[in-house]
Scaffold this active site. Structure first.
Site, mmCIF file in Angstrom:
data_model
loop_
_atom_site.group_PDB
_atom_site.id
_atom_site.type_symbol
_atom_site.label_atom_id
_atom_site.label_comp_id
_atom_site.label_asym_id
_atom_site.label_seq_id
_atom_site.Cartn_x
_atom_site.Cartn_y
_atom_site.Cartn_z
ATOM 1 N N SER A 71 0.795 -1.260 -0.016
ATOM 2 C CA SER A 71 0.162 0.037 0.129
ATOM 3 C C SER A 71 0.651 1.024 -0.015
ATOM 4 C CB SER A 71 -0.880 0.199 1.333
ATOM 5 O OG SER A 71 -0.059 0.021 2.341
ATOM 6 N N LYS A 72 0.433 2.452 -0.178
ATOM 7 C CA LYS A 72 0.923 3.568 -0.213
ATOM 8 C C LYS A 72 1.816 3.726 0.890
ATOM 9 C CE LYS A 72 -0.588 6.416 -3.620
ATOM 10 N NZ LYS A 72 -1.569 7.391 -4.218
ATOM 11 N N ARG A 73 1.044 3.315 2.072
ATOM 12 C CA ARG A 73 1.766 3.703 3.316
ATOM 13 C C ARG A 73 2.872 2.828 3.573
ATOM 14 N NH1 ARG A 73 0.646 0.901 8.207
ATOM 15 N NH2 ARG A 73 -0.937 -0.210 7.062
ATOM 16 N N HIS A 74 2.837 1.481 2.993
ATOM 17 C CA HIS A 74 3.861 0.680 3.036
ATOM 18 C C HIS A 74 5.296 0.840 2.198
ATOM 19 C CE1 HIS A 74 1.250 -2.370 5.148
ATOM 20 N NE2 HIS A 74 1.904 -1.637 6.066
ATOM 21 N N GLY A 75 5.026 2.020 1.214
ATOM 22 C CA GLY A 75 6.011 2.231 0.349
ATOM 23 C C GLY A 75 5.465 2.160 -1.373
#
Ligand code: GLU
Length: 473
Positions: free
Chosen positions: A242-246
């Protein structure tokens, strides 16, 4: 003589250059370079609605920043639509494809029936053997490929091994739409063939496409390239990235202060390994890279590891280069005051960098650490630093400032010796002198060695900053 290795990176320009795509590009590049071959770039811009000029530029910029150079001119896929249509007609002529006149209503009905019967929705091949003379008037047909009805289609994959698809599960898919435009499936095969691609390295989300594409290769009697479908990148929790994860664009990593060589090193390790080597140069990567050591399982993106690798490359980098990166990063991230401060204090920043490098994991942290150099007086003191500036320590700062004023030699050893002597005379630990000085001189609790800070900013500025914290208005 063995054929020259030709790989290709074939992104769709519909957004930024995603980190997963960058890794695919890296593997294509490393494989080609290892074999002294070529990596070609093909922009798959056939989705006219979603493809943008900005996204094409982001691909060029991202690859260039990472140093992933491609050979020859980039191929724009949409520009080759006529060639794709030509092959569709040739497949027709070879009896490997046929016109299909089904109306949207018929297709919808077919899907509905399949759904009710619990079968996957597939075209039933009703025009496969039908006489085109029966074609309804006024309908422009599509062209469909003849997929074998029985038997197996085998993808011999360098990562996934032998992957077998039952022909009966693949339908006669469309290769040319009724408006004469090619489908993705056809375009990819024709381009890979014409570009003389020998190795297709891409994400394993394309594995089933590979089976369909093999049907087209076979229909044309073309040799199927070698294939390596690499597992996707997952988040640290094993779920889809996900975006949060990179799951960000390559440009976002540049703005977060990662160095390209760190990205290359980290991305290479994300799904590939060479023994237990963690830190290696791009030259070593090229020397070692192979398809056998691509991992079969999904890789997990880990910011902590990326940071630690980045910290390594920050420590290794030459100050002159880091300085340029710091200025560029400050500008790109709209830190105008930092950019101006760095530019106005180039020599001091360069002199400070060997002190700052071991303390930073990203270029943004380096910029933060350099701020004490050009901070405007009176300095903003952060909360943690303010805690070191009580009445007692202010008195010591004022007294020690007098010592500093009289110091014959403004050097780290001289200041260090003076501070130790002062601490001893007042029955203090050295830290009790150093921390308040740090707070007053940098506004922070973390900085390079405080005596180095004094030498870097000079005696005059040191005394002025100390004065700001001790002289009552
Ligand atoms: N354009 C496709 C994508 O961006 C890649 C196609 C391919 O590698 O064959 O996912």
């Amino acid at each position: 003589m063995a054929k020259q290795v030709v790989t290709r990176f074939a992104p769709s320009p519909t957004g930024y250059l995603h980190i997963g795509s960058a890794r695919t590009a890296l593997f294509c590049w490393a494989y080609a370079r290892h074999h002294g071959g070529k990596m070609l770039l093909r922009i798959e811009d056939t989705d006219r609605e979603r493809s943008t000029e900005a996204a094409v530029q982001a691909i060029f910029d991202g690859l260039s920043w990472l140093g992933l150079t491609w050979d020859d001119e980039p191929i724009m896929q949409f520009g080759r639509a006529e060639r794709h249509a030509e092959i569709a007609r040739e497949l027709l002529a070879r009896g490997q494809a046929y016109y299909c006149y089904c109306s949207p209503e018929e297709l919808a009905q077919m899907r509905e029936e399949a759904r009710t019967a619990g079968r996957p929705p597939r075209y039933d091949g009703r025009w496969r053997d039908r006489d085109p003379a029966e074609a309804p008037a006024g309908v422009t047909p599509v062209i469909r490929i003849k997929t074998p009805k029985t038997g197996e289609i085998v993808v011999n994959d360098h990562v996934q091994g032998k992957v077998v698809f039952k022909a009966e599960n693949l339908d006669d898919f469309i290769i040319l739409r009724s408006d004469g435009t090619p489908t993705y499936m056809l375009a990819v095969v024709v381009d890979d063939h014409d570009m003389e691609v020998t190795h297709i390295i891409r994400g394993d989300d394309h594995l089933t496409n590979a089976a369909r594409q093999i049907v087209i290769y076979n229909g044309m009697g073309w040799e199927v390239p070698e294939m390596a479908h690499i597992p996707l990148i997952h988040g640290p929790d094993g779920a889809k990235l996900s975006k949060r994860h990179g799951a960000l664009g390559v440009g976002a990593y540049r703005q977060m202060g990662y160095l390209p060589e760190a990205m290359i090193n980290y991305l290479a390790r994300l799904g590939w390994s060479h023994g237990d080597a963690e830190i290696f140069s791009v030259e070593q990567l090229v020397e070692w890279f192979n398809l056998e050591d691509l991992n079969k399982g999904a890789a997990r993106f880990d910011f902590t590891k990326l940071e630690s690798i980045n910290g390594h490359y920050i420590r290794e980098a030459r100050p002159e280069r880091l300085y340029t990166v710091m200025v560029d990063t400050a500008r790109e991230t709209d830190r105008q005051a930092d950019a101006a401060g760095l530019v106005a204090n180039r020599d001091t920043v360069l002199a400070a960098l060997p002190e700052l490098q071991p303390r930073a994991k990203t270029v943004l942290e380096l910029i933060d650490l350099a701020q004490f150099i050009y901070a405007k007086r009176p300095l903003a003191i952060d909360a943690a630093a303010a805690a070191h500036l009580d009445e007692g320590s202010r008195a010591h700062i004022a007294a020690f400032a007098e010592v500093l004023r009289g110091l014959a030699d403004w050097s780290v050893p001289a200041i260090d010796a003076a501070a130790r002597l002062y601490a001893e005379q007042h029955g203090l630990k050295l830290g009790k002198v150093a921390q308040p000085l740090r707070a007053a001189l940098t506004g922070r609790t973390i900085s390079p060695g405080i005596f180095e800070v004094m030498v870097l900013i000079g005696r005059e500025e040191t005394l002025a900053r100390l004065g700001d914290q001790t002289e009552r208005p």
